[in-house]
Design an enzyme around this catalytic site. Sequence first.
Site, PDB file in Angstrom:
ATOM      1  N   CYS A  17       0.830  -1.211   0.000  1.00  0.00           N
ATOM      2  CA  CYS A  17       0.000   0.000   0.000  1.00  0.00           C
ATOM      3  C   CYS A  17       0.864   1.261   0.000  1.00  0.00           C
ATOM      4  O   CYS A  17       1.378   1.670   1.046  1.00  0.00           O
ATOM      5  CB  CYS A  17      -0.923  -0.012   1.218  1.00  0.00           C
ATOM      6  SG  CYS A  17      -1.894   1.492   1.347  1.00  0.00           S
ATOM      7  N   CYS A  50      -0.449   4.081   2.184  1.00  0.00           N
ATOM      8  CA  CYS A  50      -0.186   3.913   3.626  1.00  0.00           C
ATOM      9  C   CYS A  50       1.296   4.135   3.950  1.00  0.00           C
ATOM     10  O   CYS A  50       1.621   4.726   4.969  1.00  0.00           O
ATOM     11  CB  CYS A  50      -0.540   2.512   4.103  1.00  0.00           C
ATOM     12  SG  CYS A  50      -2.007   1.820   3.379  1.00  0.00           S
ATOM     13  N   ASP A  51       2.197   3.611   3.115  1.00  0.00           N
ATOM     14  CA  ASP A  51       3.611   3.540   3.488  1.00  0.00           C
ATOM     15  C   ASP A  51       4.547   4.420   2.659  1.00  0.00           C
ATOM     16  O   ASP A  51       5.739   4.522   2.972  1.00  0.00           O
ATOM     17  CB  ASP A  51       4.105   2.079   3.374  1.00  0.00           C
ATOM     18  CG  ASP A  51       3.312   1.150   4.278  1.00  0.00           C
ATOM     19  OD1 ASP A  51       2.866   1.615   5.340  1.00  0.00           O
ATOM     20  OD2 ASP A  51       3.129  -0.019   3.915  1.00  0.00           O
TER      21      ASP A  51
END
Length: 314
Positions: free
Chosen positions: A134, A137-138
């Site tokens: 992701c 997200c990261d």
Amino acid sequence: MATRKRVTILGSGPAGYTAAIYAAMAGLEPLLIHGPSTGGQLMLTTTVENFPGFANGIMGPDLMEETRKQAERLGTEFLQDLAESVDLSAQPFLVKTASQEILTDSLIIATGASAKQLGLASEKSLIGRGVSYCATCDGFFFKDKIVYVVGGGDSAMEEATVLAARAKTVTIIHRGDSFKASQRMIDKAKREPKISFSLNSVVEDILDAGKGEVTGIKVKDLKTGDVQELPADGVFIAIGHQPNTELFKEQLELTESGYIMTDGVKTSVAGVFAAGDVMDERYKQAIVAAGNGSSAALEARWFLSEKDAESSAS
Ligand code: NDP
């Protein structure tokens, strides 16, 4: 003591939330059970351009937050707790979570799908240490870093585009010689100067599991057979998803690839319905999942009315 419900919904993506809206509107006071993260796959995406009603697009997490609030306002009860087992062999069905037992007259399964893995031992041991599924997200952690994205679909293009905002370089590694992604997404990625493409290539290994961080990758050129070792700080895997059907394996008919087999939204057990990516092998779209969710709630309502009519006649 077990709680008794008319409709229980498993999953909180577009399918689950829409099922909740329709079931709540029908006065069925649905219970929606979801895991620690809510909102499904749209929580991991950026702008959604193709959901009708938003002339300028909408951020995936915003769309899900609004849909959740809508379901809540209309009377949905939410339970944050993973369903650990279900018993669909008799009516009412039994759903067990870590904290509760729920007996339910109908069940709507909207558990979606999860990111597929390459299957490398090094991939597993480096998840969260440079291997990710992701970018939204990261991606934050890869400012000025060298990153690779594996895959050739829309997800790979989107992940690469998101990563290019911070990373030093982004290389998309794809096993084929043409992309599965839509032309619009490919063009967007191609316009980004930090993104480059490596076709007919597969990641053979991610280094360095011994050090506990990503330091490089081994990439094989499928045309020449050459294997190259390249420096890397991050590897984002975007090769599709698999349906979350583990709980239902022995109890519902599944397709060969593990999706819940349905006739419309009806599963092989009367009173159990499925909606969204858990049963949709073909379209996998938020709007389709939402449509399935509404169908599942309508079917649950009709199923319960028939059951009520039968029991008052006997
Ligand atoms: P897809 O199934 O569309 O693409 C998966 C890609 O990964 C394919 O190119 C496939 O290769 C490759 N792949 C699969 N398994 C492996 C493997 N073991 N090793 C290497 N490569 C592999 O999945 P996506 O997640 O990209 O997209 C799913 C759906 O979500 C699509 O309908 C897409 O349009 C939609 N989507 C929409 C977005 C948006 O509108 N913003 C963003 C992201 C997704 P091959 O081509 O060789 O089969």
